[in-house]
Structures are given as C-alpha cells and as structure tokens.
Design a protein around this motif. Structure first.
Motif, short mmCIF file in Angstrom:
data_model
loop_
_atom_site.label_atom_id
_atom_site.label_comp_id
_atom_site.label_asym_id
_atom_site.label_seq_id
_atom_site.Cartn_x
_atom_site.Cartn_y
_atom_site.Cartn_z
N TYR A 221 0.84 -1.19 0.00
CA TYR A 221 0.00 0.00 0.00
C TYR A 221 0.89 1.25 0.00
CZ TYR A 221 -4.00 -2.90 1.52
OH TYR A 221 -4.99 -3.82 1.61
N SER A 222 0.30 2.38 -0.37
CA SER A 222 0.98 3.66 -0.18
C SER A 222 0.97 4.02 1.30
CB SER A 222 0.27 4.77 -0.96
OG SER A 222 0.25 4.50 -2.34
N THR A 223 1.91 4.84 1.70
CA THR A 223 1.89 5.39 3.06
C THR A 223 1.18 6.74 3.01
OG1 THR A 223 3.97 6.61 2.85
CG2 THR A 223 4.10 4.29 3.54
N PRO A 224 0.63 7.20 4.13
CA PRO A 224 0.04 8.54 4.16
C PRO A 224 1.05 9.61 3.76
CG PRO A 224 -0.63 7.31 6.10
CD PRO A 224 0.41 6.48 5.41
N GLU A 225 2.31 9.40 4.12
CA GLU A 225 3.35 10.39 3.81
C GLU A 225 3.58 10.50 2.30
OE1 GLU A 225 3.36 9.38 7.91
OE2 GLU A 225 3.58 8.03 6.17
N GLU A 226 3.47 9.37 1.59
CA GLU A 226 3.64 9.41 0.14
C GLU A 226 2.53 10.21 -0.53
OE1 GLU A 226 6.07 5.32 -0.90
OE2 GLU A 226 3.96 5.16 -0.32
N VAL A 227 1.32 10.07 -0.03
CA VAL A 227 0.22 10.86 -0.57
C VAL A 227 0.40 12.33 -0.20
CG1 VAL A 227 -2.28 11.16 -0.65
CG2 VAL A 227 -1.31 8.86 -0.41
N ALA A 228 0.83 12.58 1.03
CA ALA A 228 1.08 13.95 1.47
C ALA A 228 2.13 14.63 0.60
CB ALA A 228 1.51 13.98 2.93
N ASN A 229 3.15 13.91 0.19
CA ASN A 229 4.18 14.50 -0.67
C ASN A 229 3.59 15.01 -1.98
OD1 ASN A 229 6.23 14.00 1.16
ND2 ASN A 229 6.83 12.07 0.22
N VAL A 230 2.64 14.27 -2.54
CA VAL A 230 1.99 14.71 -3.79
C VAL A 230 1.13 15.94 -3.51
CG1 VAL A 230 0.40 14.04 -5.63
CG2 VAL A 230 2.08 12.40 -4.77
N ILE A 231 0.45 15.94 -2.39
CA ILE A 231 -0.36 17.11 -2.02
C ILE A 231 0.52 18.35 -1.93
CG2 ILE A 231 -1.69 18.14 -0.13
CD1 ILE A 231 -2.82 15.30 0.42
N LEU A 232 1.65 18.23 -1.25
CA LEU A 232 2.53 19.39 -1.12
C LEU A 232 3.09 19.83 -2.47
CD1 LEU A 232 2.33 18.89 1.96
CD2 LEU A 232 4.72 19.59 2.08
N PHE A 233 3.43 18.88 -3.32
CA PHE A 233 3.88 19.24 -4.67
C PHE A 233 2.80 20.07 -5.38
CE2 PHE A 233 3.25 17.98 -9.14
CZ PHE A 233 4.32 18.68 -9.71
N LEU A 234 1.56 19.63 -5.32
CA LEU A 234 0.48 20.33 -6.02
C LEU A 234 0.21 21.71 -5.43
CD1 LEU A 234 -1.98 17.34 -6.58
CD2 LEU A 234 -0.65 18.56 -8.33
N CYS A 235 0.53 21.90 -4.16
CA CYS A 235 0.37 23.22 -3.54
C CYS A 235 1.58 24.12 -3.77
CB CYS A 235 0.15 23.07 -2.03
SG CYS A 235 -1.48 22.45 -1.58
N SER A 236 2.67 23.56 -4.24
CA SER A 236 3.92 24.31 -4.33
C SER A 236 4.08 25.01 -5.67
CB SER A 236 5.11 23.37 -4.12
OG SER A 236 5.36 22.60 -5.30
N ASP A 237 5.09 25.88 -5.72
CA ASP A 237 5.42 26.57 -6.97
C ASP A 237 5.95 25.61 -8.03
OD1 ASP A 237 4.62 28.96 -5.91
OD2 ASP A 237 6.64 29.60 -5.31
N LEU A 238 6.35 24.41 -7.63
CA LEU A 238 6.79 23.42 -8.61
C LEU A 238 5.65 23.00 -9.54
CD1 LEU A 238 8.97 21.13 -6.30
CD2 LEU A 238 9.78 22.84 -7.93
N ALA A 239 4.41 23.20 -9.08
CA ALA A 239 3.22 22.87 -9.89
C ALA A 239 2.50 24.15 -10.31
CB ALA A 239 2.29 21.97 -9.11
N SER A 240 3.28 25.19 -10.63
CA SER A 240 2.71 26.53 -10.82
C SER A 240 1.76 26.66 -12.00
CB SER A 240 3.85 27.55 -10.98
OG SER A 240 4.71 27.17 -12.04
N ASN A 241 1.80 25.75 -12.96
CA ASN A 241 0.84 25.81 -14.09
C ASN A 241 0.03 24.53 -14.18
OD1 ASN A 241 -0.26 27.44 -16.15
ND2 ASN A 241 0.82 26.26 -17.72
N THR A 242 -0.15 23.88 -13.04
CA THR A 242 -0.95 22.65 -12.97
C THR A 242 -2.25 22.94 -12.27
OG1 THR A 242 1.04 21.28 -12.89
CG2 THR A 242 -0.99 20.28 -12.11
N THR A 243 -3.36 22.77 -12.97
CA THR A 243 -4.67 22.96 -12.35
C THR A 243 -5.70 22.10 -13.07
OG1 THR A 243 -6.19 24.61 -11.43
CG2 THR A 243 -5.45 24.96 -13.72
N GLY A 244 -6.72 21.69 -12.32
CA GLY A 244 -7.76 20.84 -12.88
C GLY A 244 -7.32 19.41 -13.11
N ALA A 245 -6.23 18.99 -12.48
CA ALA A 245 -5.64 17.67 -12.72
C ALA A 245 -5.99 16.69 -11.61
CB ALA A 245 -4.13 17.78 -12.87
N GLN A 246 -5.86 15.40 -11.93
CA GLN A 246 -6.05 14.33 -10.95
C GLN A 246 -4.77 13.51 -10.89
OE1 GLN A 246 -8.60 13.96 -13.89
NE2 GLN A 246 -8.98 15.98 -13.05
N TYR A 247 -4.13 13.49 -9.74
CA TYR A 247 -2.87 12.77 -9.56
C TYR A 247 -3.13 11.47 -8.80
CZ TYR A 247 0.41 16.17 -11.44
OH TYR A 247 1.13 16.98 -12.29
#
Length: 264
Positions: A221-247
């Motif tokens: 299974y995934s760990t909660p931390e692995e999912v949290a890492n994706v959440i933080l990426f999507l909130c960060s400037d690294l995803a600055s032109n990413t919107t409306g997506a499903q990860y």
C-alpha cells in the motif's frame, strides 16, 4: 518546496493522509490549521506540527455544516491572516453493500461529508483566496473517483463528484491565480483502510490485507506520507501551471488493471 510564511488549512487533519499533510507542511515551513470532527485528534496533530517547530491551530468542525465551515475559515484567517493552501481532505467510506441493497441513509451520509463537505470548503475558502489574489487547493478524491469499486456505490459516486468539483472550480478561478487539483489515492496504510478490511472480511481481515497488497504492482500500500508528498507538490510553486488535474497515487494498480481498486 518552501512554504515559509504560508498558511495551510487541512480538513480531516486528525488522522491518516490529513495528519501526514499537516506534518509535511510544518516541516516545509508553513503554519497549519488542523480541522477535524474530533477535536482531540486535531489537537494531537497540532502538537506534532508544533514539534516540527511550526505554528498550529486545532479546530473542531462538521464539514457538512455551512456554519462550521465558515467558522473554521474565519478562525484560520483571524489567527494567521490568510489561507495559502487548502487541503479539502475530510471524508468517510460508508458501508459496503450492492447498489440494490445499499441503505439510503448511509448513502446520503457519505455524499453529505464527501461531496457537500468538499463543496462547502470550496465555497467558503475560494472567496478568501480570490480576495488576496491567489492560492492552491487540493481535494482528496480517490482512484474510486476514476474507476468503479463494487459494493461502494456511495463512495464511488462521491469521489467522482469530487473530481467534477475539482475540474469546475479549477476553470472558474484559474484567472484569479488559484489552482485546484485532486489527489487520487489507492489503498493507503491508515486506520480507515484497516477498518474497511475488517468490515469486508470480519473473519479474515489479515488475509484480505495480504491479497490486496499482493494485487498492487508495487506489492504494498501507499503510506500517508507518500500521498502527502503529492499534495505538497500540487500546492507548491513546482506545480505553478498545474490545475484541474487528478494525480493518482496507487502503486500502479489502476494503470495496470491488475485488480479493482479498494477505497483509501
């Protein structure tokens, strides 16, 4: 990822993915508002945030109540002055039964938390972000929002709805500098996952766990931390032109079609 000086608001922050996201934000410099229907759970997470040398606010709220949602948004802004990142994470799984036998009250309860709760969060957080000229939202959906899970009609319907809300909101607020994305976990090592397995296979939950893990291409299974890492990426400037997506974060299960995904 640097969230120094920013404020993260996380619903369902008292356990699982929500707790992992709160702690991850803290380690990357954010102040964190932790919202949960169990205030003791929110306080436990807030203490973990403080141990990471970040500021925390623990709040109790029923996400199906507009007054409660307005309350957690107002308290967060009163305490921290802003909301930069909103993790719209609170959700429940519901019972397991065929559509033809699903209890109407149980179905309504799942949609109330997972859909109305997500909508109300967007309804009351987005105006704050629009007013300050930007922000990032991550809604917690599921692989069950992309494919069917037999026996989980309420959950599947609710998570498909969350993805629809994500796409709609993303298009509406993109020009206001706000990004709205969804994370879609598969099975995650959480207490909720364990309770689900005990519900499905009360006589052999360990056996079901083993079979579910074996069905993952990664073998786990995934760990909660692995999912949290994706959440933080999507909130960060690294995803600055990413919107409306499903990860998707499911160890390749939905991509390979190796088995029907189980709820997170």
């Amino acid at each position: 990822m640097d969230f120094t000086g920013q404020v993260a608001l996380v619903t369902g922050g008292g356990s699982g993915i929500g707790r992992a996201a709160c702690v991850a934000f803290a380690h990357h410099g954010a102040a964190v508002a932790v919202v949960d229907r169990e205030v003791s759970a929110a306080e436990e997470t807030a203490e973990l945030v403080r141990k990471a040398d970040a500021t925390a606010l623990a709040l109790r709220a029923d996400v199906t109540s507009s007054a409660d949602v307005q309350g957690y948004v107002r308290r967060t802004v009163d305490e921290f002055g802003r909301i930069d990142c909103f993790v719209n994470n609170a959700g429940i799984g519901g019972t397991v039964a065929p559509v033809a036998e699903y209890d109407e009250a149980d179905f309504a309860a799942v949609l109330a938390v997972n859909v109305t709760g997500a909508f109300l969060g967007l309804r009351h957080v987005l105006p704050r972000m629009i007013a300050r000229g930007g922000g990032a939202v991550v809604n917690t959906a599921s692989v069950a929002g992309l494919v069917a899970t037999p026996g989980a009609s309420a959950y599947v319907a609710s998570k498909h709805a969350v993805i629809g809300l994500t796409k709609t909101a993303a298009g509406e607020v993109a020009r206001q500098g706000i990004r709205v994305n969804a994370v879609c976990p598969g099975p995650v090592d959480t207490g909720a996952m364990r309770r689900l397995e005990e519900q499905i296979a009360p006589d052999d939950p360990d056996g079901l766990t083993a079979r579910n893990r074996a069905a993952q291409p990664t073998g786990r299974y995934s760990t909660p931390e692995e999912v949290a890492n994706v959440i933080l990426f999507l909130c960060s400037d690294l995803a600055s032109n990413t919107t409306g997506a499903q990860y998707v974060v499911d160890g390749g299960r939905s991509a390979t079609g190796s088995a029907t995904p189980t709820r997170n």
